[in-house]
Design a protein around this motif. Structure first.
Motif, PDB file in Angstrom:
ATOM      1  N   MET A 115       3.642  26.630  28.656  1.00 29.81           N
ATOM      2  CA  MET A 115       4.739  25.721  28.944  1.00 29.81           C
ATOM      3  C   MET A 115       4.296  24.450  29.663  1.00 29.81           C
ATOM      4  SD  MET A 115       7.867  25.023  28.473  1.00 29.81           S
ATOM      5  CE  MET A 115       8.465  26.581  27.813  1.00 29.81           C
ATOM      6  N   ASP A 116       3.409  24.564  30.632  1.00 27.13           N
ATOM      7  CA  ASP A 116       2.964  23.361  31.350  1.00 27.13           C
ATOM      8  C   ASP A 116       2.308  22.371  30.393  1.00 27.13           C
ATOM      9  OD1 ASP A 116       3.915  24.356  33.711  1.00 27.13           O
ATOM     10  OD2 ASP A 116       1.975  25.068  34.444  1.00 27.13           O
ATOM     11  N   ALA A 117       1.463  22.900  29.506  1.00 23.95           N
ATOM     12  CA  ALA A 117       0.793  22.023  28.536  1.00 23.95           C
ATOM     13  C   ALA A 117       1.800  21.405  27.581  1.00 23.95           C
ATOM     14  CB  ALA A 117      -0.267  22.813  27.767  1.00 23.95           C
ATOM     15  N   LEU A 118       2.804  22.178  27.175  1.00 24.69           N
ATOM     16  CA  LEU A 118       3.831  21.661  26.267  1.00 24.69           C
ATOM     17  C   LEU A 118       4.629  20.542  26.931  1.00 24.69           C
ATOM     18  CD1 LEU A 118       5.578  21.679  23.718  1.00 24.69           C
ATOM     19  CD2 LEU A 118       6.843  23.618  24.681  1.00 24.69           C
ATOM     20  N   LEU A 119       5.051  20.751  28.173  1.00 24.10           N
ATOM     21  CA  LEU A 119       5.840  19.737  28.863  1.00 24.10           C
ATOM     22  C   LEU A 119       5.016  18.466  29.115  1.00 24.10           C
ATOM     23  CD1 LEU A 119       7.787  21.974  31.408  1.00 24.10           C
ATOM     24  CD2 LEU A 119       8.618  20.988  29.261  1.00 24.10           C
ATOM     25  N   ASN A 120       3.746  18.632  29.427  1.00 23.56           N
ATOM     26  CA  ASN A 120       2.874  17.456  29.602  1.00 23.56           C
ATOM     27  C   ASN A 120       2.748  16.672  28.301  1.00 23.56           C
ATOM     28  OD1 ASN A 120       2.336  17.854  32.323  1.00 23.56           O
ATOM     29  ND2 ASN A 120       0.545  19.133  31.935  1.00 23.56           N
ATOM     30  N   ALA A 121       2.586  17.409  27.195  1.00 25.21           N
ATOM     31  CA  ALA A 121       2.468  16.748  25.897  1.00 25.21           C
ATOM     32  C   ALA A 121       3.749  16.013  25.536  1.00 25.21           C
ATOM     33  CB  ALA A 121       2.118  17.778  24.822  1.00 25.21           C
ATOM     34  N   LEU A 122       4.893  16.603  25.847  1.00 24.63           N
ATOM     35  CA  LEU A 122       6.172  15.943  25.582  1.00 24.63           C
ATOM     36  C   LEU A 122       6.327  14.670  26.414  1.00 24.63           C
ATOM     37  CD1 LEU A 122       8.586  18.994  25.276  1.00 24.63           C
ATOM     38  CD2 LEU A 122       8.329  17.170  23.576  1.00 24.63           C
ATOM     39  N   ARG A 123       5.908  14.721  27.680  1.00 32.45           N
ATOM     40  CA  ARG A 123       5.985  13.529  28.527  1.00 32.45           C
ATOM     41  C   ARG A 123       5.084  12.424  27.985  1.00 32.45           C
ATOM     42  NH1 ARG A 123       6.625  17.314  32.872  1.00 32.45           N
ATOM     43  NH2 ARG A 123       4.369  17.531  33.058  1.00 32.45           N
ATOM     44  N   GLU A 124       3.877  12.794  27.590  1.00 35.33           N
ATOM     45  CA  GLU A 124       2.945  11.802  27.045  1.00 35.33           C
ATOM     46  C   GLU A 124       3.482  11.199  25.758  1.00 35.33           C
ATOM     47  OE1 GLU A 124      -0.697  13.910  26.604  1.00 35.33           O
ATOM     48  OE2 GLU A 124      -1.077  14.064  28.767  1.00 35.33           O
ATOM     49  N   GLU A 125       4.062  12.038  24.915  1.00 34.87           N
ATOM     50  CA  GLU A 125       4.608  11.552  23.644  1.00 34.87           C
ATOM     51  C   GLU A 125       5.791  10.628  23.895  1.00 34.87           C
ATOM     52  OE1 GLU A 125       4.443  11.096  19.605  1.00 34.87           O
ATOM     53  OE2 GLU A 125       3.071  12.294  20.861  1.00 34.87           O
ATOM     54  N   SER A 126       6.628  10.986  24.854  1.00 29.53           N
ATOM     55  CA  SER A 126       7.770  10.149  25.187  1.00 29.53           C
ATOM     56  C   SER A 126       7.331   8.796  25.726  1.00 29.53           C
ATOM     57  CB  SER A 126       8.658  10.861  26.207  1.00 29.53           C
ATOM     58  OG  SER A 126       9.758  10.061  26.559  1.00 29.53           O
ATOM     59  N   GLN A 127       6.317   8.784  26.585  1.00 28.56           N
ATOM     60  CA  GLN A 127       5.817   7.526  27.145  1.00 28.56           C
ATOM     61  C   GLN A 127       5.201   6.662  26.055  1.00 28.56           C
ATOM     62  OE1 GLN A 127       3.151   8.894  30.189  1.00 28.56           O
ATOM     63  NE2 GLN A 127       4.810   9.481  31.581  1.00 28.56           N
ATOM     64  N   ALA A 128       4.471   7.296  25.133  1.00 24.27           N
ATOM     65  CA  ALA A 128       3.857   6.530  24.040  1.00 24.27           C
ATOM     66  C   ALA A 128       4.921   5.915  23.132  1.00 24.27           C
ATOM     67  CB  ALA A 128       2.934   7.438  23.237  1.00 24.27           C
ATOM     68  N   THR A 129       6.038   6.653  22.939  1.00 23.94           N
ATOM     69  CA  THR A 129       7.118   6.124  22.097  1.00 23.94           C
ATOM     70  C   THR A 129       7.831   4.967  22.769  1.00 23.94           C
ATOM     71  OG1 THR A 129       7.458   8.330  21.152  1.00 23.94           O
ATOM     72  CG2 THR A 129       9.236   6.746  20.892  1.00 23.94           C
ATOM     73  N   GLU A 130       8.023   5.051  24.093  1.00 23.41           N
ATOM     74  CA  GLU A 130       8.704   3.999  24.821  1.00 23.41           C
ATOM     75  C   GLU A 130       7.832   2.758  24.992  1.00 23.41           C
ATOM     76  OE1 GLU A 130       9.785   5.802  28.479  1.00 23.41           O
ATOM     77  OE2 GLU A 130      11.299   7.131  27.579  1.00 23.41           O
ATOM     78  N   ASP A 131       6.512   2.959  25.047  1.00 25.81           N
ATOM     79  CA  ASP A 131       5.588   1.839  25.268  1.00 25.81           C
ATOM     80  C   ASP A 131       4.480   1.878  24.226  1.00 25.81           C
ATOM     81  OD1 ASP A 131       4.225  -0.307  26.294  1.00 25.81           O
ATOM     82  OD2 ASP A 131       3.297   0.836  27.947  1.00 25.81           O
ATOM     83  N   PRO A 132       4.787   1.569  22.976  1.00 23.88           N
ATOM     84  CA  PRO A 132       3.805   1.689  21.893  1.00 23.88           C
ATOM     85  C   PRO A 132       2.589   0.791  22.071  1.00 23.88           C
ATOM     86  CG  PRO A 132       5.722   0.452  21.175  1.00 23.88           C
ATOM     87  CD  PRO A 132       6.068   1.026  22.510  1.00 23.88           C
TER      88      PRO A 132
END
Length: 256
Positions: free
Chosen positions: A238-255
């Motif tokens: 779960m920790d790795a999944l949530l970190n990956a989701l945060r990173e993906e969200s940040q990359a989408t917001e700031d391409p």
């Protein structure tokens, strides 16, 4: 466009089977009773209707109900995972959402309509079948039941909207990560393992090709986010999944 392997209509599947239990005691002591359709009923009321509630047992692949058949009953899932899917006239298959413990299925039966979707067991499933006529009789005697049904129906609509919004839009990796997070809602209580969809099923849920789903799953395994146990079960870090989701969200917001 979905991969050809997941656009062919599914073959006929075996139907659900009834299991013998003591219905009233099952209803009174059921662990999902507070969240189910009859959660507002007292034990005395349950004793009056229990003989008309069927306990259903399904193996993976068995059908709970099928699209276009008359809606004669609604269902509550006591345990297991069910997929709700549609197949269009061209044979294109879409898995619209999953349902699990405590979920209410087949609400269109309350309007005496045909079922709009197929409901198929993904894992061993225990469910209760409640005849439409039984609910109509009870609503005349207990108005609180009508309010409960409306709330459950609204929850079903909200779940469908969430699947559409979260799992069929945005970058493909983000969709896959969100699916894994969603699958954790249906994990096995004792082991914590999730039911692992096939790559074809993932494609039908996420509106992506078989090859894309396979590539993403392989990447998530290498990253240690998804740990397969066997062909149909996995553990999520779960920790790795949530970190990956945060990173993906940040990359989408700031391409940039």
């Amino acid at each position: 466009m979905l991969h050809p392997l997941i656009t062919t209509a599914s073959p006929p599947m075996p139907r659900a089977s009834l299991v013998s239990e003591q219905p009233c005691q099952r209803c009174v002591s059921c662990c999902v009773r507070p969240a189910c359709v009859f959660g507002v009923l007292k034990e005395g009321a349950l004793r009056q209707i229990h003989h008309r509630i069927d306990a259903i047992s399904l193996d993976p692949g068995q059908v709970l109900f099928s699209a276009q058949l008359p809606g004669t009953a609604v269902f509550t899932i006591r345990s297991g995972v069910v997929r709700i899917e549609k197949t269009d006239a061209q044979g294109d298959r879409r898995i619209l959402r999953l349902a699990g413990r405590g979920d209410f299925l087949g609400p269109e039966a309350m309007l005496n309509q045909t079922y709009a979707t197929n409901a198929i067991a993904c894992t061993p499933v225990q469910a209760c079948r409640i005849p439409r006529l039984q609910i109509e009789d009870l609503m005349r005697l207990q108005p609180d039941l009508a309010v409960t049904l409306m709330k459950r129906w609204q929850r079903t609509l909200d779940d469908a909207d969430e699947w559409l919004t979260e799992l069929t839009r945005g970058p493909v990796r983000q969709r896959m990560l969100r699916l894994l997070l969603k699958l954790c809602e249906y994990n096995e209580e004792i082991t914590g393992l999730i039911w692992l969809p096939s790559r074809q099923e993932m494609g039908a849920m996420l509106d992506m090709t078989f090859e894309t789903a396979s590539r993403l799953v392989s990447a998530l395994r290498r990253e240690g986010i998804l740990v397969p146990i066997d062909s149909r079960h996995a553990r999520i870090e779960m920790d790795a999944l949530l970190n990956a989701l945060r990173e993906e969200s940040q990359a989408t917001e700031d391409p940039g």
